[in-house]
Design an enzyme around this catalytic site. Structure first.
Site: not given
Ligand code: DOR
Ligand code: ZN
Length: 359
Positions: A25, A27, A109, A146, A184, A257
């Site tokens: 997981h 980004h 997702k 989520h 998460h 995450d």
């Molecule tokens: O804290 C987070 N940031 N939780 C999420 O679910 C998305 C993520 C983000 O893309 O910044």
């Molecule tokens: Zn995430």
């Protein structure tokens, strides 16, 4: 494998050699941000499951292929981005079939609309998605969730437990063969739910939810660096997560995450972007947590085996080695033309990857 190397001084230094870990997981963002995020993630992770919450979101296989190509343009050989697709009210069963056949989009997702960063295109009524879940179950595509309700009346600290009670329980009952990952997780309720569920239900655990609780974020003044969603909970929940991660239960595996935001978006006078950046030191930070629990022997399962098994990939054939060598995290990192404050910036980390790094 935990090895004890005999040093000339007579001291013992414990190094750890793990199958190469994966991050299920992450980004990575896009465009000029990829240089930073891909370099950090590819340094020691073999595969990463890339979250699709771009603007506009990555909703089908063609968009995912193009995004994967942009990521690969910054990646060393052998780094494998695995792509999650973004579920919307408009997702069709044809898209589910295409995802199942592509070979690189194993999961959708589910963001409840409004739950978190870039979730505005997400799902407005989860029940309305049941025909899509049916297709996912049939095609053996994973539902990555989520897990928070978005009702304004529900306290932010209760939103995950409420989602489990009111929605996840129903999904699991109606679709017993659907593979589900509660992403998460942040509460003892989530740990209990996943522990008790079938092997079709798993959870990822971030390192920031293992290292911190809400006191770290709030006592002495709000610290934007620790603000993420689902939000940090009280210490009893942190303890439940630590126990789950270090238990050797294959239902729990590594998903950072890691979610970078430019400094100006995190430290603005009004509002704070949710997300913690940990990709620069993720496996080292997990090693600290496992060492504190005297559970380094459980790190390889959590970081390198259970996630690959759940996603039905071969475990990585090569290894990385960590040693207990202290190093200091940079206070700030370059992030395109912006500045990024990493978790533990300016502080010391006790473990360092000394073999198996890629650049
Ligand atoms: O804290 C987070 N940031 N939780 C999420 O679910 C998305 C993520 C983000 O893309 O910044
Ligand atoms: Zn995430």
């Amino acid at each position: 494998m935990v090895q004890f190397d005999h040093l000339p001084s007579g001291l013992f230094m414990q190094s750890i050699t793990l199958k190469r870990p994966d991050d299920w997981h992450i980004h990575l963002r896009d465009d000029t941000y990829l240089e930073r995020t891909v370099k950090d993630a590819a340094r020691y992770f073999g595969r990463v499951l890339v979250m699709p919450n771009l603007i506009p979101p990555v909703t089908d296989v063609n968009l995912a292929r193009a995004y994967r190509d942009r990521i690969l343009a910054h990646a060393p050989d052998h780094f494998t981005p695995v792509m999650a697709l973004y579920l919307t009210d408009a997702t069709t069963t044809d898209t589910v079939v295409a995802a199942s056949q592509s070979g690189f989009t194993p999961a959708f997702k589910l963001y409840p609309a409004g739950a978190t960063t870039n979730s505005a295109f997400g799902v407005n009524a989860v029940e309305a998605m049941f025909p899509i879940f049916e297709a996912m179950q049939k095609q053996d595509v994973i539902l990555s969730i989520h897990g928070e309700v978005t009702d304004e009346g529900v306290d932010i600290f209760d939103r995950e437990a409420m989602f489990i009670d009111t929605m996840l329980t129903r999904i699991v009952t109606e679709f017993p063969d659907l593979r589900i990952i509660l992403e998460h997780i942040t509460t003892k309720e989530a740990v209990q739910f996943v522990s008790a569920a079938s092997a079709k239900v798993a959870a990822t655990i971030t390192v920031h939810h293992l290292m911190y609780n809400r006191n770290d974020m709030l006592v002495g003044g709000m610290k934007p660096i620790h603000y993420c969603l689902p939000i940090l909970k009280r210490d009893i929940h942190q303890q439940a997560l630590i126990e789950a991660a270090t238990s050797g239960d294959a239902s729990f595996f590594l998903g950072t995450d890691s979610a970078p935001h430019p400094r100006h978006a995190k430290e603005s006078a009004c509002g704070c972007a949710a997300g913690c950046y940990t990709a620069h030191a993720a496996i080292e930070l997990y090693a600290e947590v496992f060492q504190n629990e005297d559970a380094l022997d459980k790190l390889e399962g959590f970081a390198s085996e259970y996630g690959a098994d759940f996603y039905r990939y071969e475990r990585n054939p090569d290894t990385i080695t960590l040693e207990p060598l202290a190093w200091q995290v940079d206070e700030s990192l370059t992030f395109g033309s912006d500045e990024l404050i990493p978790t533990r910036g300016g502080e010391t980390v006790q473990w360092k990857v000394t073999a198996g790094e890629r650049s």
